[in-house]
Scaffold this motif. Structure first.
Motif, PDB file in Angstrom:
ATOM      1  N   PHE A  74       0.813  -1.223   0.000  1.00  0.00           N
ATOM      2  CA  PHE A  74       0.000   0.000   0.000  1.00  0.00           C
ATOM      3  C   PHE A  74       0.842   1.267   0.000  1.00  0.00           C
ATOM      4  O   PHE A  74       0.811   2.044  -0.957  1.00  0.00           O
ATOM      5  N   GLU A  75       1.627   1.479   1.048  1.00  0.00           N
ATOM      6  CA  GLU A  75       2.347   2.740   1.196  1.00  0.00           C
ATOM      7  C   GLU A  75       3.368   2.977   0.088  1.00  0.00           C
ATOM      8  O   GLU A  75       3.574   4.118  -0.355  1.00  0.00           O
ATOM      9  N   LYS A  76       4.028   1.925  -0.353  1.00  0.00           N
ATOM     10  CA  LYS A  76       5.105   2.073  -1.319  1.00  0.00           C
ATOM     11  C   LYS A  76       4.636   2.718  -2.616  1.00  0.00           C
ATOM     12  O   LYS A  76       5.385   3.459  -3.258  1.00  0.00           O
ATOM     13  N   HIS A  77       3.397   2.477  -3.004  1.00  0.00           N
ATOM     14  CA  HIS A  77       2.880   3.072  -4.239  1.00  0.00           C
ATOM     15  C   HIS A  77       2.855   4.593  -4.142  1.00  0.00           C
ATOM     16  O   HIS A  77       3.173   5.297  -5.114  1.00  0.00           O
ATOM     17  N   PHE A  78       2.480   5.101  -2.992  1.00  0.00           N
ATOM     18  CA  PHE A  78       2.428   6.544  -2.793  1.00  0.00           C
ATOM     19  C   PHE A  78       3.831   7.129  -2.641  1.00  0.00           C
ATOM     20  O   PHE A  78       4.082   8.275  -3.046  1.00  0.00           O
ATOM     21  N   LEU A  79       4.740   6.352  -2.061  1.00  0.00           N
ATOM     22  CA  LEU A  79       6.109   6.826  -1.906  1.00  0.00           C
ATOM     23  C   LEU A  79       6.802   6.965  -3.261  1.00  0.00           C
ATOM     24  O   LEU A  79       7.651   7.840  -3.445  1.00  0.00           O
ATOM     25  N   LYS A  80       6.446   6.109  -4.220  1.00  0.00           N
ATOM     26  CA  LYS A  80       7.015   6.247  -5.563  1.00  0.00           C
ATOM     27  C   LYS A  80       6.560   7.544  -6.208  1.00  0.00           C
ATOM     28  O   LYS A  80       7.343   8.217  -6.892  1.00  0.00           O
ATOM     29  N   ILE A  81       5.304   7.894  -5.990  1.00  0.00           N
ATOM     30  CA  ILE A  81       4.812   9.179  -6.507  1.00  0.00           C
ATOM     31  C   ILE A  81       5.495  10.327  -5.777  1.00  0.00           C
ATOM     32  O   ILE A  81       5.860  11.342  -6.378  1.00  0.00           O
ATOM     33  N   LYS A  82       5.672  10.168  -4.464  1.00  0.00           N
ATOM     34  CA  LYS A  82       6.322  11.202  -3.646  1.00  0.00           C
ATOM     35  C   LYS A  82       7.703  11.551  -4.169  1.00  0.00           C
ATOM     36  O   LYS A  82       8.120  12.722  -4.144  1.00  0.00           O
ATOM     37  N   SER A  83       8.436  10.552  -4.663  1.00  0.00           N
ATOM     38  CA  SER A  83       9.805  10.790  -5.137  1.00  0.00           C
ATOM     39  C   SER A  83       9.857  11.772  -6.303  1.00  0.00           C
ATOM     40  O   SER A  83      10.875  12.418  -6.539  1.00  0.00           O
ATOM     41  N   ARG A  84       8.754  11.907  -7.033  1.00  0.00           N
ATOM     42  CA  ARG A  84       8.719  12.840  -8.162  1.00  0.00           C
ATOM     43  C   ARG A  84       8.756  14.300  -7.697  1.00  0.00           C
ATOM     44  O   ARG A  84       9.090  15.190  -8.467  1.00  0.00           O
ATOM     45  N   PHE A  85       8.390  14.527  -6.453  1.00  0.00           N
ATOM     46  CA  PHE A  85       8.327  15.892  -5.928  1.00  0.00           C
ATOM     47  C   PHE A  85       9.469  16.163  -4.951  1.00  0.00           C
ATOM     48  O   PHE A  85       9.452  17.154  -4.230  1.00  0.00           O
ATOM     49  N   THR A  86      10.464  15.292  -4.932  1.00  0.00           N
ATOM     50  CA  THR A  86      11.557  15.379  -3.979  1.00  0.00           C
ATOM     51  C   THR A  86      12.800  15.962  -4.638  1.00  0.00           C
ATOM     52  O   THR A  86      13.242  15.487  -5.682  1.00  0.00           O
ATOM     53  N   VAL A  87      13.330  16.997  -4.015  1.00  0.00           N
ATOM     54  CA  VAL A  87      14.579  17.611  -4.499  1.00  0.00           C
ATOM     55  C   VAL A  87      15.760  16.888  -3.877  1.00  0.00           C
ATOM     56  O   VAL A  87      16.703  16.483  -4.558  1.00  0.00           O
ATOM     57  N   VAL A  88      15.729  16.747  -2.554  1.00  0.00           N
ATOM     58  CA  VAL A  88      16.803  16.060  -1.831  1.00  0.00           C
ATOM     59  C   VAL A  88      16.300  14.665  -1.484  1.00  0.00           C
ATOM     60  O   VAL A  88      15.441  14.503  -0.623  1.00  0.00           O
ATOM     61  N   GLN A  89      16.788  13.670  -2.152  1.00  0.00           N
ATOM     62  CA  GLN A  89      16.333  12.307  -1.959  1.00  0.00           C
ATOM     63  C   GLN A  89      16.890  11.742  -0.655  1.00  0.00           C
ATOM     64  O   GLN A  89      18.025  11.985  -0.288  1.00  0.00           O
TER      65      GLN A  89
END
Length: 386
Positions: free
Chosen positions: A368-383
């Motif tokens: 469940f959570e991992k799917h949203f975290l993949k989308i979150k990475s698109r908006f991340t400047v500092v990984q």
């Protein structure tokens, strides 16, 4: 740019683990199946310690990433910040919370451990949940005990995230001033709980402290100290000598021992802890722990695959553990009775709570959570993997 802070995955799990230990012991005590009563004082404050550790860690990590983003891009992208927080916190919070609000009353009634809940009460719980105001509900309004109250600290974190980047921008060149202000607000919020009853006799100091504990202002010194630790680390060229002194291995050992003694109430100062002034002590200990964890010469050796995995799913561990502990205890009492038994209730029961909670949290993260975290990475400047 990718940043990874060593040992913080494990520390995040340790914070969740403390809360699980606390509630497993609390539910046993509440139902009269507590055998090792000497654990009561040792674990009485463990839950609060775990939550405070979460707050300091959040202040540390979020602040460092914001400072790094501003350094790399020259500004903070508020839209992306809020999207990242939404994608990390909201999906599991809402799925867990809505499910619990709607289903838990029926399940608890079937198990004959709770009365029927009115639709008005269920609707009230749902409204406060959706507003990320469960902490405010607990402080001022009726609530379904044992349903979603564990999410009160998640609500405080969301309230903190709402204002934090704005404060970082407003105090961009005066973060030390912001730190002092946050300490002052935290101290003032507690002191008012003592002062106000003198002017308003209808108010009670203990009840005011109980209310204040559930509000964001009471946690400012924790978030602020996390930020200040991040500030020192971010400006390590300036504070290199200070960090070198602070990270002396003897000091690390002493501070780690002191932290352990406070966490398990071996050292307890009632005049401070009863009124939550000991948050300032926790802030110092946990702020130091953040710096110690990431120091090149850290004595911590927590970079183990199991700890890193459990740290990764610690959000789920925190949310899921209370229903797991309660249902596990119901099952234990049904099959083994209420008679205190060391093996069953002091070893097997808490172990069952921990293992089941971790397993559910892992499945939740992977499916469940991992799917949203993949989308979150698109908006991340500092990984970051945190």
């Amino acid at each position: 740019m990718r940043i990874y802070f060593k040992n913080l995955d494990a520390i995040r799990f340790i914070a969740a683990f403390l809360v699980v230990l606390h509630h497993a012991q609390f539910f046993k005590e509440e139902n009269g199946v507590n055998t090792w009563k000497f654990l009561d004082p040792a674990l009485a404050e463990a839950g609060r310690m775990g939550v405070n550790l979460f707050f300091v860690l959040s202040g540390f990590l979020i602040s460092y990433l914001l400072l790094k983003e501003r350094q790399d891009t020259g500004q903070l992208n508020l839209r992306n910040f809020y999207i990242r927080r939404i994608l990390r916190i909201w999906p599991l919070y809402l799925a867990f919370g809505i499910g619990m609000v709607l289903l838990a009353p029926t399940v608890l009634h079937i198990l004959n451990v709770a009365p029927d809940y009115s639709m008005a009460t269920i609707a009230t719980n749902l409204i406060f949940l959706l507003l990320f105001a469960v902490n405010i509900q607990l402080a001022f309004f009726p609530y379904n005990k044992g349903i979603v109250e564990i999410s009160w600290s998640v609500c405080i974190e969301e309230q903190f995230y709402l204002i934090w980047p704005l404060l970082i921008i407003a105090f961009r060149n005066r973060l030390k001033t912001l730190f002092i202000l946050m300490l002052g607000i935290g101290f003032l919020s507690k002191t008012l709980c003592i002062v106000l009853p003198y002017f308003f006799p209808s108010l009670s100091t203990p009840s005011l402290f109980g209310i204040n504990y559930l509000l964001l202002f009471d946690k400012f010194e924790l978030f602020g100290t996390g930020m200040f630790a991040a500030y020192i680390l971010f400006h390590k060229e300036t504070y290199g000598k200070l960090l070198e002194v602070l990270m002396n291995k003897r000091i690390q050992v002493a501070m780690l021992l002191l932290t352990f003694l406070f966490v398990f109430s071996v050292i307890r100062i009632p005049v401070l802890s009863d009124n939550y002034y000991d948050h300032f002590i926790h802030a110092v200990l946990f702020g130091y722990l953040m710096l110690m964890a990431v120091a090149p010469n850290s004595i911590l050796r927590l970079e183990q695959p199991l700890f890193k995995t459990l740290g990764k799913v610690s959000y789920g561990i925190y949310l899921f553990h209370t229903p797991v502990c309660q249902l596990a205890l119901i099952a234990f009492m049904k099959f083994f009775g209420r008679s205190p038994n060391i093996l069953l209730y002091e070893v097997l029961y808490p172990l069952t709570c921990l293992v089941l909670t971790c397993a559910i949290a892992y499945v939740s993260y992977e499916l469940f959570e991992k799917h949203f975290l993949k989308i979150k990475s698109r908006f991340t400047v500092v990984q970051t993997r945190m």
